[in-house]
Design a protein around this motif. Structure first.
Motif, short mmCIF file in Angstrom:
data_model
loop_
_atom_site.label_atom_id
_atom_site.label_comp_id
_atom_site.label_asym_id
_atom_site.label_seq_id
_atom_site.Cartn_x
_atom_site.Cartn_y
_atom_site.Cartn_z
N ILE A 55 20.36 62.78 26.77
CA ILE A 55 21.54 63.22 26.03
C ILE A 55 22.38 62.04 25.57
O ILE A 55 22.90 62.05 24.45
N LEU A 56 22.52 61.03 26.41
CA LEU A 56 23.39 59.90 26.08
C LEU A 56 22.80 59.07 24.94
O LEU A 56 21.63 58.71 24.99
N PRO A 57 23.61 58.77 23.95
CA PRO A 57 23.12 57.95 22.84
C PRO A 57 23.05 56.48 23.22
O PRO A 57 23.71 56.03 24.15
N GLY A 58 22.23 55.76 22.52
CA GLY A 58 22.11 54.33 22.76
C GLY A 58 21.19 54.00 23.90
O GLY A 58 20.52 54.85 24.46
N ARG A 59 21.19 52.74 24.23
CA ARG A 59 20.30 52.27 25.29
C ARG A 59 21.11 51.94 26.53
O ARG A 59 22.03 51.13 26.50
N GLN A 60 20.76 52.59 27.62
CA GLN A 60 21.42 52.32 28.88
C GLN A 60 20.57 51.34 29.68
O GLN A 60 19.36 51.30 29.54
N GLY A 61 21.23 50.59 30.52
CA GLY A 61 20.50 49.67 31.38
C GLY A 61 19.80 50.40 32.50
O GLY A 61 20.05 51.56 32.78
N GLY A 62 18.88 49.72 33.13
CA GLY A 62 18.16 50.32 34.25
C GLY A 62 16.91 51.03 33.79
O GLY A 62 16.85 51.55 32.68
N GLY A 63 15.97 51.08 34.63
CA GLY A 63 14.72 51.75 34.31
C GLY A 63 14.75 53.20 34.74
O GLY A 63 15.80 53.77 35.05
N ILE A 64 13.59 53.79 34.76
CA ILE A 64 13.48 55.20 35.10
C ILE A 64 13.85 55.46 36.56
O ILE A 64 14.47 56.47 36.87
N ILE A 65 13.52 54.54 37.45
CA ILE A 65 13.85 54.72 38.86
C ILE A 65 15.37 54.72 39.05
O ILE A 65 15.91 55.59 39.76
N MET A 66 16.07 53.79 38.42
CA MET A 66 17.52 53.74 38.53
C MET A 66 18.14 54.99 37.91
O MET A 66 19.11 55.54 38.44
N THR A 67 17.60 55.46 36.81
CA THR A 67 18.11 56.67 36.18
C THR A 67 17.96 57.87 37.10
O THR A 67 18.87 58.69 37.23
N LEU A 68 16.83 57.98 37.77
CA LEU A 68 16.61 59.10 38.66
C LEU A 68 17.53 59.03 39.88
O LEU A 68 18.06 60.05 40.33
N ILE A 69 17.74 57.82 40.41
CA ILE A 69 18.66 57.67 41.53
C ILE A 69 20.08 58.03 41.11
O ILE A 69 20.80 58.74 41.82
N LEU A 70 20.48 57.56 39.93
CA LEU A 70 21.81 57.90 39.43
C LEU A 70 21.92 59.39 39.13
O LEU A 70 23.01 59.97 39.23
N GLY A 71 20.81 60.03 38.77
CA GLY A 71 20.82 61.47 38.55
C GLY A 71 21.09 62.23 39.83
O GLY A 71 21.84 63.22 39.84
N VAL A 72 20.52 61.79 40.92
CA VAL A 72 20.77 62.43 42.21
C VAL A 72 22.24 62.23 42.61
O VAL A 72 22.91 63.17 43.06
N VAL A 73 22.75 61.02 42.43
CA VAL A 73 24.16 60.75 42.72
C VAL A 73 25.05 61.60 41.81
O VAL A 73 26.06 62.16 42.25
N GLY A 74 24.65 61.72 40.55
CA GLY A 74 25.41 62.54 39.60
C GLY A 74 25.39 64.01 39.96
O GLY A 74 26.39 64.72 39.78
N ALA A 75 24.29 64.50 40.46
CA ALA A 75 24.21 65.90 40.90
C ALA A 75 25.15 66.13 42.08
O ALA A 75 25.83 67.16 42.14
N LEU A 76 25.21 65.17 42.98
CA LEU A 76 26.17 65.27 44.08
C LEU A 76 27.60 65.28 43.55
O LEU A 76 28.43 66.09 43.99
#
Length: 87
Positions: free
Chosen positions: A20-41
């Protein structure tokens, strides 16, 4: 909702938030998934405080929207932090 269901919810919410987020974010897929879990919390916590919504059901629309919203917030904050330290 069990631990593994919550983990899966966070992983999928992180991937959706990254799409959903436009542009390029830092971090790879693993960091994105970890941040997704933190975001769900975070989304679940915000939802319980502001909207009195529990994220106990995996297939509830409110659960998914809160998890994705929390993941977007966490990805935005992470993006701001990593851009600031990269300079």
């Amino acid at each position: 909702m069990g631990f593994f269901a919550f983990l899966i919810l966070g992983l999928i919410a992180g991937a959706i938030a990254k799409a959903i987020l436009p542009g390029r974010q830092g971090g790879g897929i693993i960091m994105t998934l970890i941040l997704g879990v933190v975001g769900a919390l975070l989304g679940g916590w915000i939802g319980s405080l502001l909207f009195n919504v529990n994220i106990n059901e995996f297939f509830s629309l409110s659960t998914w929207l809160l998890a994705i919203g929390g993941a977007i917030i966490v990805l935005l904050v992470y993006g701001m932090i990593t851009k600031r330290t990269a300079r």
